[in-house]
Design a protein around this motif. Structure first.
Motif, PDB file in Angstrom:
ATOM      1  N   ARG A 183      -6.051   5.471   5.998  1.00 48.40           N
ATOM      2  CA  ARG A 183      -6.685   4.499   5.106  1.00 48.40           C
ATOM      3  C   ARG A 183      -8.071   4.998   4.713  1.00 48.40           C
ATOM      4  NH1 ARG A 183      -3.981  -0.418   5.112  1.00 48.40           N
ATOM      5  NH2 ARG A 183      -2.447  -0.654   6.786  1.00 48.40           N
TER       6      ARG A 183
ATOM      7  N   ASP B 201       2.205   6.292  -7.077  1.00 50.43           N
ATOM      8  CA  ASP B 201       1.069   7.042  -7.633  1.00 50.43           C
ATOM      9  C   ASP B 201       1.215   8.540  -7.396  1.00 50.43           C
ATOM     10  OD1 ASP B 201      -0.046   4.654  -8.476  1.00 50.43           O
ATOM     11  OD2 ASP B 201      -1.598   4.598  -6.912  1.00 50.43           O
ATOM     12  N   VAL B 202       1.638   8.920  -6.190  1.00 49.32           N
ATOM     13  CA  VAL B 202       1.824  10.347  -5.879  1.00 49.32           C
ATOM     14  C   VAL B 202       2.936  10.927  -6.752  1.00 49.32           C
ATOM     15  CG1 VAL B 202       2.594  11.971  -4.080  1.00 49.32           C
ATOM     16  CG2 VAL B 202       0.861  10.237  -3.547  1.00 49.32           C
TER      17      VAL B 202
ATOM     18  N   GLY C  12       0.800  -1.212   0.000  1.00 51.01           N
ATOM     19  CA  GLY C  12       0.000   0.000   0.000  1.00 51.01           C
ATOM     20  C   GLY C  12       0.835   1.265   0.000  1.00 51.01           C
TER      21      GLY C  12
ATOM     22  N   VAL D 142      -4.282   2.152   1.682  1.00 53.30           N
ATOM     23  CA  VAL D 142      -3.415   3.229   2.154  1.00 53.30           C
ATOM     24  C   VAL D 142      -3.642   4.443   1.258  1.00 53.30           C
ATOM     25  CG1 VAL D 142      -1.028   3.968   2.517  1.00 53.30           C
ATOM     26  CG2 VAL D 142      -1.705   1.628   3.097  1.00 53.30           C
ATOM     27  N   ALA D 143      -4.086   5.538   1.866  1.00 51.18           N
ATOM     28  CA  ALA D 143      -4.423   6.747   1.124  1.00 51.18           C
ATOM     29  C   ALA D 143      -3.570   7.941   1.515  1.00 51.18           C
ATOM     30  CB  ALA D 143      -5.899   7.086   1.337  1.00 51.18           C
TER      31      ALA D 143
ATOM     32  N   HIS E 252      -7.679  11.308  -3.510  1.00 50.11           N
ATOM     33  CA  HIS E 252      -8.223  11.821  -2.253  1.00 50.11           C
ATOM     34  C   HIS E 252      -7.854  13.278  -2.003  1.00 50.11           C
ATOM     35  CE1 HIS E 252      -9.682   7.914  -1.029  1.00 50.11           C
ATOM     36  NE2 HIS E 252      -8.505   7.389  -1.291  1.00 50.11           N
TER      37      HIS E 252
ATOM     38  N   SER F 147       2.778   1.553  -3.387  1.00 49.64           N
ATOM     39  CA  SER F 147       1.841   1.930  -4.449  1.00 49.64           C
ATOM     40  C   SER F 147       1.462   3.408  -4.330  1.00 49.64           C
ATOM     41  CB  SER F 147       0.604   1.040  -4.387  1.00 49.64           C
ATOM     42  OG  SER F 147      -0.336   1.431  -5.347  1.00 49.64           O
ATOM     43  N   LEU F 148       1.156   3.844  -3.108  1.00 53.47           N
ATOM     44  CA  LEU F 148       0.834   5.257  -2.875  1.00 53.47           C
ATOM     45  C   LEU F 148       1.987   6.140  -3.325  1.00 53.47           C
ATOM     46  CD1 LEU F 148      -0.820   7.603  -1.564  1.00 53.47           C
ATOM     47  CD2 LEU F 148       0.362   7.025   0.580  1.00 53.47           C
ATOM     48  N   TRP F 149       3.191   5.786  -2.924  1.00 56.98           N
ATOM     49  CA  TRP F 149       4.379   6.577  -3.234  1.00 56.98           C
ATOM     50  C   TRP F 149       4.561   6.712  -4.749  1.00 56.98           C
ATOM     51  CZ3 TRP F 149       8.868   5.472   0.604  1.00 56.98           C
ATOM     52  CH2 TRP F 149       9.769   6.540   0.640  1.00 56.98           C
TER      53      TRP F 149
ATOM     54  N   HIS G 152      -2.992  10.364  -1.512  1.00 57.81           N
ATOM     55  CA  HIS G 152      -3.225   9.832  -2.863  1.00 57.81           C
ATOM     56  C   HIS G 152      -3.969  10.859  -3.707  1.00 57.81           C
ATOM     57  CE1 HIS G 152      -4.411   7.296  -6.174  1.00 57.81           C
ATOM     58  NE2 HIS G 152      -3.459   6.452  -5.760  1.00 57.81           N
TER      59      HIS G 152
ATOM     60  N   THR H 283       0.200   9.105   4.027  1.00 62.30           N
ATOM     61  CA  THR H 283       1.270   8.733   4.956  1.00 62.30           C
ATOM     62  C   THR H 283       2.056   9.965   5.367  1.00 62.30           C
ATOM     63  OG1 THR H 283       2.979   8.396   3.262  1.00 62.30           O
ATOM     64  CG2 THR H 283       1.696   6.455   3.928  1.00 62.30           C
TER      65      THR H 283
END
Length: 174
Positions: free
Chosen positions: A66, A25-26, A18, A72-73, A101, A21-23, A98, A75
């Motif tokens: 989250r 995507d951002v 999570g 995970v949305a 969001h 993937s977030l990292w 993310h 951090t």
């Protein structure tokens, strides 16, 4: 839709996937979180492993947000300063929400949770972070109560001929 936050979550494959993937995507959406797009999860994974090692040693904590599906949305990593004359403040690293969001107040909520976590840490009097100039991140952090306390012109080379300032920001807790 609200995010659910947890400080120091259990680490494991789901959290790792999570966060990585977030990292990615951002970063790929233009976020200034230590990489230049395009990146893959494999590009990001070594940095996660470094953060994971620091978490295992007790020098870093993870605040994770989250979404309602448990993904995970958001951090922020909180790192203790190891310099003996600077243990009264912590670093906030890899602050991310993310892209799907963003624009809903989750970034401000995340920063409020960072402040809350820092206030709960013994001896911590301030939170320090850096951000890449030219992204608007400094304005965002200022709106969250952080003050610019320094700037290193051209310290971040995004690409040949595209150097950005490294902006140093501080949130006093006292």
């Amino acid at each position: 839709m609200a995010l659910t936050y947890e400080l120091d979550p259990s680490t494991g494959p789901d959290l790792a996937a999570g966060v990585v993937s977030l990292w990615a995507d951002v970063t790929n959406a233009g976020g200034a979180v230590g990489f230049v797009p395009p990146v893959t999860a494999e590009d990001v994974r070594p940095r996660w492993i470094g953060h994971l090692a620091a978490m295992a040693d007790g020098g870093m904590r993870l605040l994770v947000g989250r979404d309602e599906e448990g993904a995970v949305a958001a951090t922020a990593f909180l790192a203790r300063n190891t310099h003996p004359l600077m243990t009264h403040w912590i670093w906030a690293y890899t602050v991310m929400v993310h892209p799907r969001h963003q624009g809903r107040g989750h970034g401000r909520e995340l920063m409020a949770r960072v402040e809350e976590a820092a206030r709960g840490m013994d001896g911590v009097e301030a939170v320090r972070l850096t951000c890449r100039g030219g992204t608007g991140a400094d304005r965002f952090y200022a709106a969250c109560g952080y003050k610019e306390v320094g700037r290193v012109p051209g310290a971040i080379r995004v690409a040949e001929g595209d150097d950005r300032d490294d902006v140093i920001m501080l949130l006093p807790l006292l």
